[in-house]
Design an enzyme around this catalytic site. Sequence first.
Site: not given
Length: 486
Positions: A90, A125, A193, A276, A278, A281
Site C-alpha cells: 500500500d 490515491d 475509502a 469454534c 480451531c 479455541c
Amino acid sequence: MAEVFEITHKDVLGRIGKLTTAHGVVETPTLMPVINPNMMILKPQEMRLLGAQMLITNSYILYRHPDLKELALSEGVHKLLGFDGPIMTDSGSYQLSVYGEIEFTSNEIVIFQRNIGSDIGTPIDIPTPPDGSYDRALKEMEVTLQRIKEAKDYSGDKMLLTGPLQGSTHLDLRERFARLISELDVDICPIGAVVPLMESYRFKKLAEVVLASKRGLRLDAPVHLFGAGHPMMFALAVALGCDLFDSAAYARYARDNRYLTSNGTYALSDLKYFPCSCPICSKGQLDLSERELAEHNLRVSFAEIQTIKQAIRDGTLWELVEKRCRHPTLLSALRAILNHSEYIEEYEPQKWTFLYTSEESAKRPAIIRHLKKLNNLNLNGRILITTNRKKTKHLEHEFNEILLMKAPFGPYLPELGETYPIGQSEVPAPDNASKKSALANLIELIKSKNFEATFAYDDNWEHEFLYQLCECCDLLPLSTFYEKTI
Ligand SMILES: [Zn+2]
C-alpha cells in the site's frame, strides 16, 4: 488484465480466480493479512501455515523509517518480512486520509515499491471520505487518475499495478471512475475509502458503492475491497464481485479483546463457550492472550474464505449470503442488492440449485430468469394456470394449455417440472414474499402475451396481488369451486 487474472468458477457476481504475480499464483478470493513491520503479532511464515497466500504491507511506513528503508532496498521486501510468497504494498493514502498530508510524492513511492520488489504496487490515491461533496470527490478523482497514469511509467514490468477507485458515496462518480480505470491497463482495481462505511456498519451504502464500481469495471478485473477484514461481510462482498481483502482486523480486534466470527464480533469476556474448534479455541482455556486471539481471528477469517469458495463451486453463494446477512445492517445491504437482481441476472451463471432460505430468496435473479424463459413460450387461446391440478383435472379439456404454479417462480409448463429452477428448487410452503414474486411473474406473462387466462388457486394462494391479477385474468377460487362441484 486478462493475462494476470484467470476466472475459473463463478456464482452470483463472485468468482474463484487465479492471480499471477512475480512470486507465484494466488487463488482468489483471498485475504491478505496486513503486516506492520514495526509490530508483528504473528510472523509472516506462521501466517502461511494458517492459510495466507499473500501479504500486504505499507510501503509508506518502510519509506519514512530510515533503517527499514535501507534494509528494504538492500534486501528486498520479501527478505525483510521473511515471506517468499506474493507481497502487495500500500502507498500511504491511509496516512493521507488520517493526517491530511504526507511528505512524499506518489511517483517516489511507486518507484520505491518497484525497487524493493513488491509484487503489487499502489500509487498514492486521494481517499475522498464517504459523504464528501460532489465537487471535492470529482477534483480528487481527477488527481488520483492522473497519479495512476503516471505510476504506469514507473512501475516496471514485474510489479503489478493497482488503480484505486474513488468517488466517495457518489454512485455515478464511482461508476464513471471505474470506466476510466478500465481504459487504463492497470492490473488490480481496489475500491478505496470504504473503511469508514464498514466501521459505522453502513453496509447498504457499501454494497451500492461496490455495485456502482462493478458496473463500470471490466468483468475480468480483479477487485480488491480495501480495508475489508471482518469475516462476517466476506460472503456479501464476494457475491458482489470482490476478489481480494486485506485484514488488519485480526490484530486490531485482538488488541481490544474482541473475538471474530463469521456472524459477528464478541467481547472475549462475554464468551463462556467458543463457537469454534480451531487449535486455539480447542485448548479449553477462555483467557486467550492477544497473540492467541489474533491467531483465532485469522483462522476464522481464512475458514470463511474456504466456505465461500466451496459455495461458489456448489452454486450456493446466494444461500450463504442470506445466511450471513442476518444482522439488520447486513440485511439492509442484501435487500439493496436484490433491487439490482436484473443487472446481476445478466452476469450470473446458469445455476442448478435453489434453496429458499428467507423472504429475500424471493427476489433473487433466478426469478427474473424464469420469467424471461416463460416469455419465450408460444401461448395462445385459453390457458388455465392452476395451483392444484387434482382439483382442476376435469376442466382441462376446455383449455388449450395448462400451466402449473410454483412460488416464488410463477407459472411453468408441467413437462418442465423436472428442470431447473422448478425441479431443482427446495421451497417451503408459499409465504407472502414468494407468492408475491410468483404472482408478479404471472401478471407480467399475461400482460406480455395475447391469451385468455384463468387462474385457479387454493386458499393458501390468497394474496393482495390477486386484485391486480383479476384485471387481466379470470379468477377461480378452488375452495368454493371444489365444494360446489363435489
Ligand atoms: Zn478459534
